[in-house]
Design a protein around this motif. Structure first.
Motif, mmCIF file in Angstrom:
data_model
loop_
_atom_site.group_PDB
_atom_site.id
_atom_site.type_symbol
_atom_site.label_atom_id
_atom_site.label_comp_id
_atom_site.label_asym_id
_atom_site.label_seq_id
_atom_site.Cartn_x
_atom_site.Cartn_y
_atom_site.Cartn_z
ATOM 1 N N LYS A 42 0.725 -1.268 0.007
ATOM 2 C CA LYS A 42 -0.100 0.070 0.132
ATOM 3 C C LYS A 42 0.723 1.285 -0.004
ATOM 4 O O LYS A 42 0.595 2.233 -0.546
ATOM 5 C CB LYS A 42 -0.794 -0.140 1.385
ATOM 6 N N HIS A 89 4.933 -2.252 -6.781
ATOM 7 C CA HIS A 89 3.664 -2.285 -6.222
ATOM 8 C C HIS A 89 2.718 -3.476 -7.252
ATOM 9 O O HIS A 89 2.132 -4.195 -6.737
ATOM 10 C CB HIS A 89 3.097 -0.957 -6.022
ATOM 11 N N HIS A 162 -8.176 3.550 -11.356
ATOM 12 C CA HIS A 162 -7.702 2.094 -10.449
ATOM 13 C C HIS A 162 -8.120 2.368 -9.163
ATOM 14 O O HIS A 162 -8.776 1.447 -8.490
ATOM 15 C CB HIS A 162 -6.155 1.913 -10.818
ATOM 16 N N LYS A 167 -11.421 1.134 -4.329
ATOM 17 C CA LYS A 167 -11.561 1.696 -2.994
ATOM 18 C C LYS A 167 -12.947 2.342 -2.657
ATOM 19 O O LYS A 167 -13.285 2.253 -1.479
ATOM 20 C CB LYS A 167 -10.584 2.433 -2.763
HETATM 21 C C1 HEM Z 1 -0.719 -4.475 -13.053
HETATM 22 C C2 HEM Z 1 -0.968 -3.452 -12.357
HETATM 23 C C3 HEM Z 1 -1.351 -3.068 -10.887
HETATM 24 C C4 HEM Z 1 -2.159 -3.971 -10.136
HETATM 25 C C5 HEM Z 1 -2.241 -5.513 -10.394
HETATM 26 C C6 HEM Z 1 -2.558 -3.501 -8.935
HETATM 27 C C7 HEM Z 1 -3.151 -3.918 -7.758
HETATM 28 C C8 HEM Z 1 -3.420 -3.233 -6.633
HETATM 29 C C9 HEM Z 1 -4.034 -3.817 -5.588
HETATM 30 C C10 HEM Z 1 -4.381 -5.433 -5.356
HETATM 31 C C11 HEM Z 1 -4.437 -2.776 -4.783
HETATM 32 C C12 HEM Z 1 -5.290 -3.144 -3.552
HETATM 33 C C13 HEM Z 1 -4.114 -3.071 -2.306
HETATM 34 C C14 HEM Z 1 -4.686 -3.105 -1.062
HETATM 35 O O1 HEM Z 1 -5.867 -2.939 -0.727
HETATM 36 O O2 HEM Z 1 -3.900 -3.499 -0.021
HETATM 37 C C15 HEM Z 1 -4.043 -1.557 -5.497
HETATM 38 C C16 HEM Z 1 -4.272 -0.420 -4.899
HETATM 39 C C17 HEM Z 1 -3.664 0.801 -4.968
HETATM 40 N N1 HEM Z 1 -2.939 0.820 -6.308
HETATM 41 FE FE1 HEM Z 1 -2.451 -0.415 -7.677
HETATM 42 N N2 HEM Z 1 -2.087 -2.127 -9.324
HETATM 43 C C18 HEM Z 1 -1.511 -1.663 -10.482
HETATM 44 C C19 HEM Z 1 -0.905 -0.842 -10.898
HETATM 45 C C20 HEM Z 1 -0.935 0.476 -10.047
HETATM 46 C C21 HEM Z 1 -0.181 1.543 -10.374
HETATM 47 C C22 HEM Z 1 0.645 1.542 -11.938
HETATM 48 C C23 HEM Z 1 -0.339 2.706 -9.572
HETATM 49 C C24 HEM Z 1 0.268 3.630 -9.645
HETATM 50 C C25 HEM Z 1 0.763 4.636 -8.527
HETATM 51 C C26 HEM Z 1 -1.100 1.977 -8.516
HETATM 52 C C27 HEM Z 1 -1.580 2.681 -7.463
HETATM 53 C C28 HEM Z 1 -2.532 2.329 -6.463
HETATM 54 C C29 HEM Z 1 -2.874 2.987 -5.188
HETATM 55 C C30 HEM Z 1 -2.675 4.355 -4.876
HETATM 56 C C31 HEM Z 1 -3.578 1.972 -4.498
HETATM 57 C C32 HEM Z 1 -4.298 2.320 -2.825
HETATM 58 C C33 HEM Z 1 -3.337 1.646 -2.094
HETATM 59 C C34 HEM Z 1 -4.014 1.741 -0.502
HETATM 60 O O3 HEM Z 1 -4.650 0.751 -0.414
HETATM 61 O O4 HEM Z 1 -3.539 2.580 0.411
HETATM 62 N N3 HEM Z 1 -1.555 0.777 -9.102
HETATM 63 N N4 HEM Z 1 -3.421 -2.066 -6.688
#
Ligand code: HEM
Length: 217
Positions: A42, A89, A162, A167
């Protein structure tokens, strides 16, 4: 730019990134009461998005005050570091947290958000690959800048979608019922919501900037 200046800029940006990473880590640790790969993932995502917001804020801030002009040179280094954090990430989310996010999750309920995340990391990779003099000369400065500018903006929109699509239900639940009983400090806002608020501030600043520029013409 000499390699010494280049190294100095990377060192400054690395310190800023580490600072954001540490503050976010501490915050989520306080909220959850533990720290592991799930939490670090995260933090990687949040730090990367905040750095992208900084990249996209620098331009409009220069329009408000000359004081920010020296920051323009840091955008490349910020971009490279935020790309590697986002890549880390993406890989961790896809392959290293199967208990939390099995691959099937990304093909079912998480599909739409996954498609936006995947598109954004592909676009960020493309921008990172062409972020050097070789491609600048090959493409011509004007086209190169156009791709860099619009690449960063479109990546931001994809990441914003995304984040929000994944969320928003959790945020509504938090504001209606409060944080879950499993949290050490359930009254603290979800970190993802803080990243969302920072993103909305960026969007507002950019809209104000567009209006200001349109009025000038
Ligand atoms: C194949 C590409 C990606 C996958 C599979 C992916 C997957 C995920 C997953 C599973 C979460 C939930 C995490 C959680 O709740 O613990 C998440 C949250 C997030 N993702 Fe990604 N992501 C991808 C690309 C990106 C990219 C390029 C960014 C750029 C910054 C990004 C930014 C975020 C942010 C800001 C969150 C919220 C984190 C939080 O819970 O505080 N993601 N993503």
């Amino acid at each position: 730019m000499s390699w010494k200046n280049n190294l100095r800029d990377y060192a400054i940006v690395a310190v800023i990134s580490l600072l954001i990473f540490s503050i976010l880590s501490l915050y989520i640790f306080e909220r959850r009461g533990y720290y592991n790969l799930y939490i670090m993932n995260k933090v990687l995502a949040g730090t990367s998005l905040i750095l992208l917001c900084i990249v996209l804020l620098i331009g409009p801030l220069c329009g408000f005050s000359n004081r920010f002009t020296p920051w323009l040179t840091f955008r490349k280094e910020l971009g490279m570091i935020l790309f590697f954090l986002a890549l880390f990430h993406s890989v961790v989310s896809l392959f290293f947290l199967p208990d939390k996010f099995p691959l099937l999750y990304f093909l079912n309920e998480g599909l739409v958000s996954f498609v936006f995340g995947l598109s954004s990391i592909i676009l960020l990779a493309f921008i990172a690959i062409i972020s050097n003099d070789f491609f600048m000369n090959k493409l011509g400065a004007q086209r190169w800048w156009f791709i860099q500018r619009w690449g960063a903006r479109i990546s931001f929109i994809l990441i914003f979608l995304h984040l929000t699509i994944m969320k928003y239900k959790g945020w509504i639940k938090f504001f209606e019922e409060g944080g879950g009983k499993d949290l050490a400090r359930p009254y603290l806002l979800p970190a993802s919501f803080i990243a969302f608020v920072i993103s909305v501030i960026l969007i507002i600043v950019r809209i104000i900037d567009i209006i200001r520029n349109a009025r000038k013409k």
